[in-house]
Write a protein that holds these residues in place. Structure first.
Motif, PDB file in Angstrom:
ATOM      1  N   PRO A 172       1.070  -1.799   0.202  1.00  0.00           N
ATOM      2  CA  PRO A 172      -0.382   0.201  -0.027  1.00  0.00           C
ATOM      3  C   PRO A 172       0.746   1.143   0.203  1.00  0.00           C
ATOM      4  CG  PRO A 172      -0.553  -1.543   1.827  1.00  0.00           C
ATOM      5  CD  PRO A 172       0.703  -2.334   1.168  1.00  0.00           C
ATOM      6  N   GLU A 173       0.454   2.084  -0.381  1.00  0.00           N
ATOM      7  CA  GLU A 173       1.347   3.487  -0.608  1.00  0.00           C
ATOM      8  C   GLU A 173       1.576   3.881   0.231  1.00  0.00           C
ATOM      9  OE1 GLU A 173      -0.312   6.383  -3.639  1.00  0.00           O
ATOM     10  OE2 GLU A 173      -0.629   4.983  -4.950  1.00  0.00           O
ATOM     11  N   ASP A 174       0.507   4.146   1.481  1.00  0.00           N
ATOM     12  CA  ASP A 174       1.058   4.619   2.933  1.00  0.00           C
ATOM     13  C   ASP A 174       2.071   4.090   3.316  1.00  0.00           C
ATOM     14  OD1 ASP A 174      -0.741   2.236   3.148  1.00  0.00           O
ATOM     15  OD2 ASP A 174      -1.851   3.371   4.473  1.00  0.00           O
ATOM     16  N   ALA A 175       2.667   2.932   3.456  1.00  0.00           N
ATOM     17  CA  ALA A 175       3.777   1.890   3.717  1.00  0.00           C
ATOM     18  C   ALA A 175       4.769   2.293   2.739  1.00  0.00           C
ATOM     19  CB  ALA A 175       3.472   0.689   4.271  1.00  0.00           C
ATOM     20  N   ARG A 176       4.446   2.333   1.713  1.00  0.00           N
ATOM     21  CA  ARG A 176       5.728   2.047   1.046  1.00  0.00           C
ATOM     22  C   ARG A 176       7.289   3.356   1.592  1.00  0.00           C
ATOM     23  NH1 ARG A 176       2.954   2.359  -5.507  1.00  0.00           N
ATOM     24  NH2 ARG A 176       1.727   0.940  -4.440  1.00  0.00           N
ATOM     25  N   ALA A 177       6.810   4.333   2.160  1.00  0.00           N
ATOM     26  CA  ALA A 177       7.732   5.162   2.445  1.00  0.00           C
ATOM     27  C   ALA A 177       8.653   4.793   3.253  1.00  0.00           C
ATOM     28  CB  ALA A 177       7.645   6.727   2.791  1.00  0.00           C
ATOM     29  N   LYS A 178       8.232   4.078   4.545  1.00  0.00           N
ATOM     30  CA  LYS A 178       9.003   3.547   5.391  1.00  0.00           C
ATOM     31  C   LYS A 178       9.657   2.134   5.244  1.00  0.00           C
ATOM     32  CE  LYS A 178       8.202   1.844  10.219  1.00  0.00           C
ATOM     33  NZ  LYS A 178       7.535   1.367  11.179  1.00  0.00           N
ATOM     34  N   ALA A 179       9.234   1.625   4.578  1.00  0.00           N
ATOM     35  CA  ALA A 179       9.629   0.134   4.569  1.00  0.00           C
ATOM     36  C   ALA A 179      10.946   0.646   2.846  1.00  0.00           C
ATOM     37  CB  ALA A 179       8.476  -0.872   2.834  1.00  0.00           C
ATOM     38  N   LEU A 180      10.740   1.518   1.815  1.00  0.00           N
ATOM     39  CA  LEU A 180      12.031   1.857   1.243  1.00  0.00           C
ATOM     40  C   LEU A 180      13.031   2.323   1.949  1.00  0.00           C
ATOM     41  CD1 LEU A 180       9.818   3.411  -1.322  1.00  0.00           C
ATOM     42  CD2 LEU A 180      11.242   1.286  -1.757  1.00  0.00           C
ATOM     43  N   ALA A 181      12.666   3.299   3.076  1.00  0.00           N
ATOM     44  CA  ALA A 181      13.630   3.910   4.212  1.00  0.00           C
ATOM     45  C   ALA A 181      14.227   2.201   4.452  1.00  0.00           C
ATOM     46  CB  ALA A 181      13.222   5.054   4.944  1.00  0.00           C
ATOM     47  N   GLY A 182      13.898   1.978   5.226  1.00  0.00           N
ATOM     48  CA  GLY A 182      14.516   0.109   5.911  1.00  0.00           C
ATOM     49  C   GLY A 182      15.775  -0.618   4.582  1.00  0.00           C
TER      50      GLY A 182
ATOM     51  N   GLY B 133      21.172   3.394  -6.019  1.00  0.00           N
ATOM     52  CA  GLY B 133      20.478   5.190  -6.807  1.00  0.00           C
ATOM     53  C   GLY B 133      19.305   4.293  -7.087  1.00  0.00           C
ATOM     54  N   ILE B 134      18.704   3.282  -7.609  1.00  0.00           N
ATOM     55  CA  ILE B 134      16.689   3.465  -7.626  1.00  0.00           C
ATOM     56  C   ILE B 134      16.595   3.381  -5.952  1.00  0.00           C
ATOM     57  CG2 ILE B 134      15.432   1.152  -8.523  1.00  0.00           C
ATOM     58  CD1 ILE B 134      17.501   0.838 -10.498  1.00  0.00           C
ATOM     59  N   VAL B 135      16.883   2.591  -5.805  1.00  0.00           N
ATOM     60  CA  VAL B 135      16.201   2.316  -4.736  1.00  0.00           C
ATOM     61  C   VAL B 135      16.400   3.766  -3.512  1.00  0.00           C
ATOM     62  CG1 VAL B 135      16.180   1.435  -1.700  1.00  0.00           C
ATOM     63  CG2 VAL B 135      16.976   0.195  -3.351  1.00  0.00           C
ATOM     64  N   LEU B 136      16.927   4.669  -3.686  1.00  0.00           N
ATOM     65  CA  LEU B 136      16.379   5.703  -3.195  1.00  0.00           C
ATOM     66  C   LEU B 136      15.917   7.100  -3.685  1.00  0.00           C
ATOM     67  CD1 LEU B 136      20.770   6.435  -3.076  1.00  0.00           C
ATOM     68  CD2 LEU B 136      19.070   6.938  -0.675  1.00  0.00           C
ATOM     69  N   ALA B 137      15.915   6.662  -5.344  1.00  0.00           N
ATOM     70  CA  ALA B 137      15.186   7.134  -6.026  1.00  0.00           C
ATOM     71  C   ALA B 137      13.539   7.350  -6.153  1.00  0.00           C
ATOM     72  CB  ALA B 137      15.595   7.426  -7.862  1.00  0.00           C
ATOM     73  N   SER B 138      13.395   5.965  -5.400  1.00  0.00           N
ATOM     74  CA  SER B 138      12.437   5.593  -4.716  1.00  0.00           C
ATOM     75  C   SER B 138      12.012   6.410  -3.836  1.00  0.00           C
ATOM     76  CB  SER B 138      12.200   4.183  -5.115  1.00  0.00           C
ATOM     77  OG  SER B 138      12.245   3.171  -6.521  1.00  0.00           O
ATOM     78  N   GLN B 139      12.898   5.870  -2.657  1.00  0.00           N
ATOM     79  CA  GLN B 139      12.255   6.451  -1.379  1.00  0.00           C
ATOM     80  C   GLN B 139      12.384   8.317  -2.152  1.00  0.00           C
ATOM     81  OE1 GLN B 139      15.742   6.177   0.967  1.00  0.00           O
ATOM     82  NE2 GLN B 139      14.890   6.932   2.782  1.00  0.00           N
ATOM     83  N   ALA B 140      12.665   8.292  -2.308  1.00  0.00           N
ATOM     84  CA  ALA B 140      12.730  10.080  -2.010  1.00  0.00           C
ATOM     85  C   ALA B 140      11.157  10.113  -3.242  1.00  0.00           C
ATOM     86  CB  ALA B 140      14.238  10.682  -3.826  1.00  0.00           C
ATOM     87  N   ARG B 141      11.097   9.754  -4.388  1.00  0.00           N
ATOM     88  CA  ARG B 141       9.732  10.374  -4.937  1.00  0.00           C
ATOM     89  C   ARG B 141       8.299   9.883  -3.392  1.00  0.00           C
ATOM     90  NH1 ARG B 141       9.196   5.364  -8.896  1.00  0.00           N
ATOM     91  NH2 ARG B 141       8.283   4.362  -6.901  1.00  0.00           N
ATOM     92  N   GLU B 142       8.867   8.350  -3.129  1.00  0.00           N
ATOM     93  CA  GLU B 142       6.939   7.980  -1.891  1.00  0.00           C
ATOM     94  C   GLU B 142       7.685   9.532  -0.511  1.00  0.00           C
ATOM     95  OE1 GLU B 142       5.218   6.158  -2.367  1.00  0.00           O
ATOM     96  OE2 GLU B 142       5.830   5.589  -4.087  1.00  0.00           O
ATOM     97  N   SER B 143       8.964   9.906  -0.303  1.00  0.00           N
ATOM     98  CA  SER B 143       9.192  10.517   0.578  1.00  0.00           C
ATOM     99  C   SER B 143       8.076  12.000   0.659  1.00  0.00           C
ATOM    100  CB  SER B 143      10.717  10.477   1.332  1.00  0.00           C
ATOM    101  OG  SER B 143      10.916   9.345   1.413  1.00  0.00           O
TER     102      SER B 143
END
Length: 213
Positions: A46-56, A79-89
């Motif tokens: 779910p979108e509301d859980a992605r930022a925290k999961a991507l941070a880990g 880089g891909i993981v960090l870019a995804s985290q940036a998008r969700e954060s």
């Protein structure tokens, strides 16, 4: 009884080869796990859980990048993981993450000019497209276009590159060309080990085609 130097040398060589193979296998296993979890987070969670999961996941990617600092695949995936985290954060934190993602991707490209079969260029294109421009950030439409076009030369039928390039072209008002690339994304072939994310992008490409027709 003394050991034959030739046997000793052969034994040491075998040991070094065994250790080297084990290290490569461990590295591949860790990277495979990272990619799989990224797929699940970005495509299934779910979108509301992605930022925290991507941070880990970004913390784990950073650990791998420090351990395998000369492996382009690891750096590009960081880089891909960090870019995804940036998008969700979002917010100011996203800009710092985007800068870290750019640095990891550019270092990965230095080690592998093909950028992991174009994946690094696709992600850089999306970053340059979405990040604010100077003086706040490094966003730049011309650089974004160049990154997408570089990825297209490496993987012209890729779902990801064609979808993100189509979305960029739509924003730029080039709707005819955007429709062409959106259709390529719909008809593209999903990559092995990236099926979930590519199929999610294919669905988005279908919606983009509908909006452009």
């Amino acid at each position: 009884m003394s050991l034959d130097p030739r046997l000793l040398k052969a034994g040491l060589l075998g040991l070094f080869l065994s250790v080297g193979v084990s290290s490569v296998l461990a590295q591949d296993s860790e990277l495979f796990s990272l990619k799989n979890r990224w797929e699940n987070i970005t495509s299934q969670m779910p979108e509301d859980a992605r930022a925290k999961a991507l941070a880990g996941l970004a913390d784990e990617a950073g650990t791998l990048a420090r351990q395998y600092f000369d492996d382009s695949r690891v750096l590009i995936w960081q880089g891909i993981v960090l870019a995804s985290q940036a998008r969700e954060s979002g917010g100011l934190a996203a800009l710092g993450l985007a800068k870290d993602a750019r640095a990891a991707l550019e270092r990965g490209i230095e080690l592998d000019p093909k950028g992991n079969d174009g994946s690094a260029y696709v992600t850089l294109g999306a970053l340059y497209d979405r990040v604010p421009g100077w003086p706040v950030g490094f966003g730049d439409d011309d650089t974004a276009r160049a990154m997408f076009q570089k990825a297209l030369t490496l993987r012209p039928q890729g779902i990801d590159v064609n979808y993100y390039y189509a979305a960029f072209l739509k924003e730029e008002g080039q709707e005819k060309l955007a429709l062409e690339h959106a259709r390529r994304a719909v008809n593209g072939e999903a990559r092995r080990e990236r099926e979930l994310s590519d199929e999610a992008l294919r669905d988005q490409a279908r919606r983009l085609v509908a909006s452009l027709q």
